[in-house]
Scaffold this active site. Structure first.
Site, PDB file in Angstrom:
ATOM      1  N   ASP A 115       1.062  -1.208   0.012  1.00  0.00           N
ATOM      2  CA  ASP A 115      -0.297   0.138  -0.112  1.00  0.00           C
ATOM      3  C   ASP A 115       0.832   1.430  -0.543  1.00  0.00           C
ATOM      4  O   ASP A 115       1.549   1.512   0.704  1.00  0.00           O
ATOM      5  CB  ASP A 115      -0.633  -0.107   1.451  1.00  0.00           C
ATOM      6  CG  ASP A 115      -1.789   1.095   0.913  1.00  0.00           C
ATOM      7  OD1 ASP A 115      -1.954   2.622   0.434  1.00  0.00           O
ATOM      8  OD2 ASP A 115      -3.209   1.172   1.437  1.00  0.00           O
ATOM      9  N   HIS A 116       1.128   1.980  -1.749  1.00  0.00           N
ATOM     10  CA  HIS A 116       2.186   2.755  -1.509  1.00  0.00           C
ATOM     11  C   HIS A 116       1.871   3.961   0.153  1.00  0.00           C
ATOM     12  O   HIS A 116       2.709   5.100  -0.293  1.00  0.00           O
ATOM     13  CB  HIS A 116       2.445   3.387  -2.620  1.00  0.00           C
ATOM     14  CG  HIS A 116       1.367   4.586  -3.650  1.00  0.00           C
ATOM     15  ND1 HIS A 116       0.146   3.876  -3.755  1.00  0.00           N
ATOM     16  CD2 HIS A 116       1.411   5.757  -2.874  1.00  0.00           C
ATOM     17  CE1 HIS A 116      -0.254   5.175  -4.734  1.00  0.00           C
ATOM     18  NE2 HIS A 116       0.763   6.103  -3.789  1.00  0.00           N
TER      19      HIS A 116
ATOM     20  N   HIS B 160      -5.366   3.315   0.948  1.00  0.00           N
ATOM     21  CA  HIS B 160      -5.175   3.951   1.487  1.00  0.00           C
ATOM     22  C   HIS B 160      -5.159   4.424   2.277  1.00  0.00           C
ATOM     23  O   HIS B 160      -4.973   4.938   3.835  1.00  0.00           O
ATOM     24  CB  HIS B 160      -4.840   4.930   0.609  1.00  0.00           C
ATOM     25  CG  HIS B 160      -4.287   4.368  -0.673  1.00  0.00           C
ATOM     26  ND1 HIS B 160      -3.199   3.155  -0.906  1.00  0.00           N
ATOM     27  CD2 HIS B 160      -4.073   4.615  -1.970  1.00  0.00           C
ATOM     28  CE1 HIS B 160      -3.209   3.081  -2.047  1.00  0.00           C
ATOM     29  NE2 HIS B 160      -3.640   3.956  -3.344  1.00  0.00           N
TER      30      HIS B 160
HETATM   31  C1  BG6 Z   1      -3.862   4.894  -6.378  1.00  0.00           C
HETATM   32  C2  BG6 Z   1      -4.947   4.283  -7.428  1.00  0.00           C
HETATM   33  O1  BG6 Z   1      -3.594   3.805  -5.562  1.00  0.00           O
HETATM   34  O2  BG6 Z   1      -3.220   5.956  -5.920  1.00  0.00           O
HETATM   35  C3  BG6 Z   1      -5.032   5.677  -7.853  1.00  0.00           C
HETATM   36  O3  BG6 Z   1      -4.785   3.557  -7.499  1.00  0.00           O
HETATM   37  C4  BG6 Z   1      -4.638   7.532  -7.550  1.00  0.00           C
HETATM   38  O4  BG6 Z   1      -5.927   6.058  -9.099  1.00  0.00           O
HETATM   39  C5  BG6 Z   1      -3.179   7.601  -6.596  1.00  0.00           C
HETATM   40  O5  BG6 Z   1      -4.465   8.375  -8.179  1.00  0.00           O
HETATM   41  C6  BG6 Z   1      -2.900   8.194  -5.632  1.00  0.00           C
HETATM   42  O6  BG6 Z   1      -1.568   8.051  -5.274  1.00  0.00           O
HETATM   43  P1  BG6 Z   1      -0.752   9.409  -4.970  1.00  0.00           P
HETATM   44  O7  BG6 Z   1       0.427   8.538  -4.218  1.00  0.00           O
HETATM   45  O8  BG6 Z   1      -0.465  10.298  -6.334  1.00  0.00           O
HETATM   46  O9  BG6 Z   1      -1.173   9.804  -4.095  1.00  0.00           O
END
Ligand code: BG6
Length: 509
Positions: free
Chosen positions: A198-199, A261
């Site tokens: 989960d980044h 997230h």
């Molecule tokens: C991803 C989603 O996990 O996270 C995308 O699939 C989203 O839809 C993205 O745009 C947002 O990540 P960040 O790091 O740009 O906030």
């Protein structure tokens, strides 16, 4: 620019040699995120000398073609100087053309990996990264198991060989599919070998939630329902669905963002102090929060959630189409591009304190923040006339893009009258540490190399999060309604304002 904290990281955290096998190496994630992040680690001196990358995909590409595409990706998406790092490391990247469902491909992959061990000193350690469309996960996992590639000879810090798997999101599309995927992963790997990405957990400022709470003594005494009125967690994006209509129309914002997230961020805000900093101690506490979140009955869903869908409007100065006119979106789609949800954590600490989560595409700006709204003072000395000018104290954790922490509180306006106005105390990462935060994928790839699972979701966390989300989706399906419209470039449907109840309003970041 090198990361000034890299030396600190390096002193006690060194990755062992390994080969990283990326399934889906011809895809966007590899080019835009994974390889640029690996080069970030190389720039910081964090890649072990015995390291190699094997890109596995179906396309008929030569080694030179593969490297050329990666190089373009690194130039476009890497840090400054990442291109030079790639020039130095490119000899360690090899392309492997194979079929995900052909056992022979895995036999040949094993032979190729043995050669890589000889040439690059990767010592038999493997990390498999599933960066394909999720439909291929089960097939790949089954073959990794059957071919023996998932077997490790020792899990200790020094000896033997390790085998790990990193699984990209989406991890299932509901509780049933997530359980089936977990069963499939765990048929070939043990939980300590599995890294569910989960980044958001790799973002510096998300990790700072734990530092703020547990490395300071001033916040924790206030961190409960006695002092906190409610919490708002916002992940707003100005982009639309960016050509991902085929995926997004089946997922919606609830599965794409909230299931993972936002609920992960909520667990860090709401968890009890862990007994140690070990991965399992922290994840034990996070999963308890998820277990304590009340599932919504179909009747409650209408009062506790709002879903929206953008119509044509303006985004960053450009006219943009409505969701239904995006490519690969079904004409009769009822998928939401915005959702706001009210959740209760039914435990001693949080009884009665609502957590409001909202996320949407095509909102006015990209911002992620956690706003802790405190109760108003029990008694106002200065009479009702000033009450309207005084807002609640808010502790704001700014995750992106303007990373930092600020506190809003009332202060006397200079002058002969006793007037009070909100002011802000501010900490900003940029001015304090003077460097940009490393990309979340850098941190997560490095942790997977180290075998540190702290910033990855455990099996039970993923399943509990799906339980909560399933209850919402079931309520939406039962109502047979459709999302409320909001114009692209606005803060979502008007209905979302009512979700908060009297005397509360959404922040307008
Ligand atoms: C991803 C989603 O996990 O996270 C995308 O699939 C989203 O839809 C993205 O745009 C947002 O990540 P960040 O790091 O740009 O906030």
């Amino acid at each position: 620019m090198p990361n000034p904290l890299a030396d600190e990281l390096q002193t006690d955290r060194r990755a062992r040699p390994s080969a990283l096998v990326i399934f889906g190496a011809s895809g966007d994630l590899t080019r835009r995120k994974l390889v640029p992040s690996l080069m970030g680690l190389a720039q910081d001196g964090l890649l072990p000398p015995g390291f190699a990358v094997v890109g596995f995909a179906r396309r008929d590409w030569s080694q030179a073609e593969f490297r050329r595409r990666l190089e373009e990706g690194v130039e476009a998406h890497g840090r400054e100087g990442a291109g030079d790092a790639f020039a130095e490391w490119q000899g360690r990247f090899s392309y492997f053309e194979g079929d995900y469902d052909d056992p022979e491909s895995y036999r040949k992959l094993a032979v190729h990996l043995d050669e890589v061990d000889q040439r690059q000193g990767t010592q038999g350690n493997r990390i498999f990264y599933l960066a394909t469309p999720p439909a291929a996960y089960q097939t790949i996992l089954g073959h990794l198991h059957e071919s023996g590639l998932s077997t490790e000879t020792d899990t200790g810090p020094a000896g033997g060989t390790f085998a790990r798997v990193i699984v990209e999101k989406p991890f299932g599309k509901d509780l049933d599919t997530a359980q089936a995927l977990n069963a499939q992963v765990l048929a070939g790997f043990n939980e300590h070998q599995v890294f569910r990405i989960d980044h958001y957990l790799g973002k510096e400022t998300v990790q700072n939630i734990l530092a703020l709470r547990f490395a300071n003594s001033i916040f924790e005494p206030l961190w409960n329902h006695h002092y906190i009125d409610h919490v708002q967690i916002t992940v707003a994006e100005s982009i639309g669905i960016e050509g991902r209509g085929g995926y997004f129309d089946n997922a919606g914002i609830i599965r794409d963002m909230i299931q993972n997230h936002l609920l992960q961020v909520l667990t860090l805000v709401a968890m009890e102090p862990p007994v140690s900093s070990s991965g399992d101690s922290i994840r034990d506490e996070k999963v308890k929060v998820l277990r304590a979140i009340r599932s919504l009955t179909p009747e409650k869903v209408a009062a506790s959630t709002v879903r929206g869908r953008y119509t044509a409007g303006w985004s960053r100065g450009e006219a943009v189409p409505g969701y239904l006119d995006e490519e690969d979106v079904a004409a009769d789609s009822t998928t939401e591009t915005y959702a706001a949800v009210k959740l209760y954590v039914d435990n001693w600490r949080w009884a009665g304190t609502p957590f409001f989560l909202r996320s949407g595409k095509r909102l006015p700006r990209r911002v992620t923040e956690i706003a802790i709204h405190f109760h108003r003072p029990p008694h106002l000395l200065y009479g009702d006339i000033h009450r309207s000018k005084l807002h609640r104290n808010v502790l704001l954790l700014r995750v992106q893009p303007d990373e930092g922490v600020s506190l809003r509180f009332g202060s006397k306006v200079p002058g002969p009258h006793f007037q009070i106005r909100d002011v802000r105390m501010d900490f900003s990462y940029g001015s304090e540490f003077g460097s940009r935060s490393a990309d979340a994928y850098e941190r997560l790839l490095f942790d997977a190399m180290l075998g540190d699972p702290t910033l990855f979701a455990r099996r039970d966390e993923v399943e509990e999060a799906w339980r909560i989300v399933d209850s919402i989706v079931e309520g939406w399906c039962a109502s047979e309604g459709r999302p409320a419209d909001y114009e692209a470039g606005t803060w979502g449907p008007e209905e979302a304002e009512e979700l908060l109840g009297p005397a509360r309003e959404w922040r307008r970041p």
